[in-house]
Scaffold this active site. Sequence first.
Site, PDB file in Angstrom:
ATOM      1  CG  ASN A 153       7.604   4.222   0.949  1.00  0.00           C
ATOM      2  OD1 ASN A 153       6.584   4.635   0.393  1.00  0.00           O
ATOM      3  ND2 ASN A 153       8.466   3.437   0.320  1.00  0.00           N
ATOM      4  CD  GLU A 179      -4.386   5.454   6.732  1.00  0.00           C
ATOM      5  OE1 GLU A 179      -4.600   4.314   7.182  1.00  0.00           O
ATOM      6  OE2 GLU A 179      -4.262   5.694   5.507  1.00  0.00           O
ATOM      7  CD  GLU A 249       6.365   0.618  -6.583  1.00  0.00           C
ATOM      8  OE1 GLU A 249       6.538  -0.488  -6.015  1.00  0.00           O
ATOM      9  OE2 GLU A 249       6.619   1.693  -6.054  1.00  0.00           O
TER      10      GLU A 249
END
Length: 480
Positions: A153, A179, A249
């Site tokens: 993201n 990927e 995270e």
Amino acid sequence: MSTPTTTGHTAQDWLGTPADADISVVINPATERPIATYRNASTEDVHDAVMRAYAARTDWGRTPPVDRAEILLKIADAIEQEAEEFARIESENVGKPITHARDEMPWVWDVIRFSAGAARVSHAPAAGEYANGSTSWLRREPLGVVGLITPWNYPLLMATWKLAPAIAAGNAVVIKPSELTPETTIRLVDLMNRFLPPGVVNLVLGDANAGRAIVEHPKVRLVALTGDVSTGKAVAASAAATLKRASLELGGKAPVLVFADSPVAQTARDLVEFSYANSGQDCTAACRIIVEDRAYDEFLDAYVAEVHRIAVGDPGDVETTMGPLISERQLERVAGFVERARGYGAVVRTGGERLPRAGWYYAPTVVTDIEQSSEIIQREVFGPVVTVQRGRNDDEMLAMANGVDYGLSASVWTTNLARTMRFTRELDFGTVWVNQQIFTASEMPFGGFRDSGYGKELSGHGLDEYSQFKHVMVKPELAP
């Protein structure tokens, strides 16, 4: 040590063709067209990368912090000079609007410059005579080789959040981007290796198998991952086998508490930006809004009206404010959450459908009339879907906010100081914003509680994640 099969530094080393047995095809999510094809790293490729890092770790770890800092500052300057190209690549590969990709760039070089300075500053206690007539001090030392596994993201930003402190602390690294979105990481590693000694930063491309090989390698002493909860649990379990450290995270389900004493209509308009940035594919997105009952109707009307103004379209258009989701799989996942919520009686106030155009576009969606126990409240959707709930009073709103397994971030929208102090104390989240959302500062740590993982990024704490501390205790004279 086996002979390396690739230097692993550039895209050329990883180029694949459809005839290759094990490849990843990178797709532009706005057009569904291929950008590039790369071969996936084998276990041997990962081993070679780790051994290159292992060979480089000692000299780099003994490089004085001031010299490490100077190299990092040169890297930051070079990224700033090439910022437009980085932003263009990020926009194309991730599908985020070009204006948003450009806005992220200063965060990239800021964390590198901060890490350069932090490398030269010790947070250890002052040397002194604490016991037994001896002088004690602490040495902050690098771990050696660390593995970095970054998400799709925010591929460039998350790569620098991990690379900068790891290198500043004196480690050699192996980094594997998703990927789906390797393009800016490939360029970043190539840029960094213009300035760094060989072997300090090593790139591997590939899928979960390559990540697993990094985690399992006995010479990797820490793995830092940004990913989902299930992946984090698997990494933690695997890391335990070799007693390596893990920094995880793992996402969030951010509660947003809106009180009637805030400027409700303006708060609604502000929150839309924080809800749908990056198409809602943000672990700190304002995705779970809880509104004080007496302000609920005013807020919802203003919020939905503002959602209708979101400009969904071509990420390369400067007028676009929301692009596509990263993949067809992610679009189907997001749509599934909404459809199941509908089946249980939730009301879709706007959106709730795939848009009829090329690319993996899903309409900005607002869902109401949901039970606290429902899936769409309890699990991370990671898309342009926002739930809005009613809360009768402070106690109920606090309970609703804390009533999920995640603990990454939260925000409180109020002008009441007493409420601010109470909620920033009692919200069980690693970051709590007041009258804002999403922003971070390189000087402050970032990381979550509970199912959002453990470990910190950014700040001096982030540098310490990539360090080990040795107590040295010296007695100047032997007893007669």
